[in-house]
Design an enzyme around this catalytic site. Sequence first.
Site, PDB file in Angstrom:
ATOM      1  CB  SER A  10      -6.002  -4.705   6.590  1.00  0.00           C
ATOM      2  OG  SER A  10      -6.353  -4.937   5.250  1.00  0.00           O
ATOM      3  CG  MET A  39      -6.143  -3.973  -3.941  1.00  0.00           C
ATOM      4  SD  MET A  39      -5.344  -5.552  -3.612  1.00  0.00           S
ATOM      5  CE  MET A  39      -4.852  -5.310  -1.897  1.00  0.00           C
ATOM      6  CG  MET A 139       2.482   0.391   0.389  1.00  0.00           C
ATOM      7  SD  MET A 139       1.103  -0.251   1.360  1.00  0.00           S
ATOM      8  CE  MET A 139       1.315  -2.030   1.187  1.00  0.00           C
TER       9      MET A 139
HETATM   10  C1  DX5 Z   1      -1.615  -5.017   0.955  1.00  0.00           C
HETATM   11  C2  DX5 Z   1      -2.629  -4.194   1.715  1.00  0.00           C
HETATM   12  C3  DX5 Z   1      -2.593  -4.392   3.159  1.00  0.00           C
HETATM   13  C4  DX5 Z   1      -2.885  -5.813   3.612  1.00  0.00           C
HETATM   14  C5  DX5 Z   1      -2.033  -6.045   4.819  1.00  0.00           C
HETATM   15  O1  DX5 Z   1      -1.549  -4.574  -0.341  1.00  0.00           O
HETATM   16  O2  DX5 Z   1      -2.406  -2.805   1.466  1.00  0.00           O
HETATM   17  O3  DX5 Z   1      -3.438  -3.474   3.847  1.00  0.00           O
HETATM   18  O4  DX5 Z   1      -4.231  -6.046   3.923  1.00  0.00           O
HETATM   19  O5  DX5 Z   1      -2.138  -7.367   5.186  1.00  0.00           O
HETATM   20  P1  DX5 Z   1      -1.118  -8.027   6.232  1.00  0.00           P
HETATM   21  O6  DX5 Z   1      -1.204  -7.241   7.505  1.00  0.00           O
HETATM   22  O7  DX5 Z   1      -1.638  -9.426   6.363  1.00  0.00           O
HETATM   23  O8  DX5 Z   1       0.256  -7.954   5.621  1.00  0.00           O
HETATM   24 ZN    ZN Z   2      -3.542  -1.358   2.778  1.00  0.00          ZN
END
Ligand code: DX5
Ligand code: ZN
Length: 220
Positions: A10, A39, A139
Amino acid sequence: MMPNKFIAPSLLSADFIRLESEISMINSSEADYLHLDIMDGVFVPNITFGWPIIEQINQICTKPLDVHLMIVQPERYIQQFINAGAHFLTVHLEASTHLHRTLTSIREAGAKAGVSINPHTPVSALSEVLDLVDLVLIMSVNPGFGGQSFIKNSLEKIKQLSQMRKQGNHSFLIEVDGGVNLENANLLFDAGAEILVAGNAVFKSENPSETIILLKYRNL
Ligand code: DX5
Ligand code: ZN
């Protein structure tokens, strides 16, 4: 069932001053996708970037782009994100009133359709759209930020979804996003996930490309 294990780093956790070299690292690594978090400051309490940036990333990234929309009314922008280069375009179930129509139009516009659910949403809420999607994104943190801790019952949700996929003879991929690390990666693959998103675990590690390999292949 596909036995594959895929890693989608990510970009949210990358060093944006060095964006080009971060993407070169991804290009030459064993990453399978590049995960991009969009976002809007409304659906989630954070704001990132939009399709003009994705379009530029797409010029230099050789991996397919996995675009995760954390925005309200995502149906308004489907065409723009697909034109910018989204391979997977994922919307949140909680953000789209006419989800059936939204998912159908993503496929009609030529991308792979993904649906995501927040930690409080049961997998059973997906039952009527499972034939319309190429990807389900579970999620495993409340969306908005990188670096949060994995919410444990997400593992159970992956198992349930994997069961539903088998029973319904569906072909979507299962992706997990949030708090993925070297300790839980294997459990998640074993539970039925194919794609693991990893932000901090990759970009904040000493050796990101080595971490991608470890996430994918290490057997704890
Ligand atoms: C959070 C995002 C994720 C985030 C994950 O809202 O959707 O994609 O980048 O980050 P890590 O792997 O650090 O939890
Ligand atoms: Zn994400």
